[in-house]
Write an enzyme that holds these catalytic residues in place. Structure first.
Site, PDB file in Angstrom:
ATOM      1  N   TYR A   1       0.838  -1.205   0.000  1.00 53.44           N
ATOM      2  CA  TYR A   1       0.000   0.000   0.000  1.00 53.44           C
ATOM      3  C   TYR A   1       0.876   1.259   0.000  1.00 53.44           C
ATOM      4  CZ  TYR A   1      -2.971   3.711   1.779  1.00 53.44           C
ATOM      5  OH  TYR A   1      -3.601   4.910   1.949  1.00 53.44           O
TER       6      TYR A   1
ATOM      7  N   GLU B   1     -11.629   5.810   4.503  1.00 52.77           N
ATOM      8  CA  GLU B   1     -11.166   6.685   5.595  1.00 52.77           C
ATOM      9  C   GLU B   1     -12.273   6.914   6.627  1.00 52.77           C
ATOM     10  OE1 GLU B   1      -8.163   7.509   6.210  1.00 52.77           O
ATOM     11  OE2 GLU B   1      -7.164   7.351   4.283  1.00 52.77           O
TER      12      GLU B   1
ATOM     13  N   TRP C   1      -5.735   2.247  10.412  1.00 52.28           N
ATOM     14  CA  TRP C   1      -5.856   2.133   8.966  1.00 52.28           C
ATOM     15  C   TRP C   1      -5.638   0.689   8.534  1.00 52.28           C
ATOM     16  CZ3 TRP C   1      -8.155   3.748   5.000  1.00 52.28           C
ATOM     17  CH2 TRP C   1      -7.701   3.505   3.716  1.00 52.28           C
TER      18      TRP C   1
END
Length: 184
Positions: free
Chosen positions: A17, A39, A47
């Site tokens: 990522y 988000e 996250w």
């Protein structure tokens, strides 16, 4: 050996990522909506928790097709609350629908959501050029202003910290540390 931002060294999912997506400018509305949705689900969580469930979210939320999501019924939202592959927070699921509707309204006003959101940084990424992670902020005046404007437009779960993370993820802000190989 590649030097990366230290936050991503947990495992290969995080490294991939970081190396391929985080901080890369995104101008396509569909991808911006995907990141915005992820988000908002991340609010109050890590996250990594969201990233690990990303494919499940894509499948559950019609590949983040905001046109479809804006039409979700109470029944569909109830079905999503039962989906063990995603974060089953009813308020966040409802927010995804509310945000899809608001997203479409912004598109009507600006032509694209991208034009709207990138307008907050004059259309080009802000490079903060941090020496280390301690220099990376959680919010800025710009994320405060964007958060306030999104809320005014009806978006939910878009506090300044969530918005700043979105700006980092979509390359509106470059917070890769100075020694990170991705800066090259």
């Amino acid at each position: 050996m590649k030097i990366r931002c230290a936050w991503c060294e947990k495992d290969d999912l995080y490294r991939k990522y970081h190396d391929e997506e985080w901080g890369v400018p995104v101008y396509e509305d569909q991808k911006i909506f995907e990141f915005l949705t992820l988000e908002t689900f991340q609010a109050g969580l890590s996250w990594y928790t969201v990233l690990a469930k990303r494919e499940n979210f894509k499948n559950a939320f019609d590949q983040f097709d905001y046109h479809k999501i804006a039409q979700y019924s109470e029944g569909k939202m109830e079905e999503l609350k039962q989906n063990e592959g995603i974060i089953r927070n009813g308020l966040k699921i409802k927010a995804a629908v509310t945000n899809a509707i608001a997203f479409l309204e912004v598109q009507k006003e600006f032509g694209t959501f991208s034009k709207y959101i990138w307008g907050f940084v004059d259309g080009k990424p802000i490079d903060n050029n941090p020496k280390n992670l301690k220099e990376v902020q959680a919010t800025t005046g710009i994320s405060d202003a964007l958060s306030k404007d999104l809320k005014k437009r009806g978006f939910k779960f878009v506090g300044s910290t969530v918005v700043y993370a979105h700006m980092q993820a979509t390359g509106m802000i470059n917070d890769h540390i100075q020694d990170c190989w991705t800066r090259q």
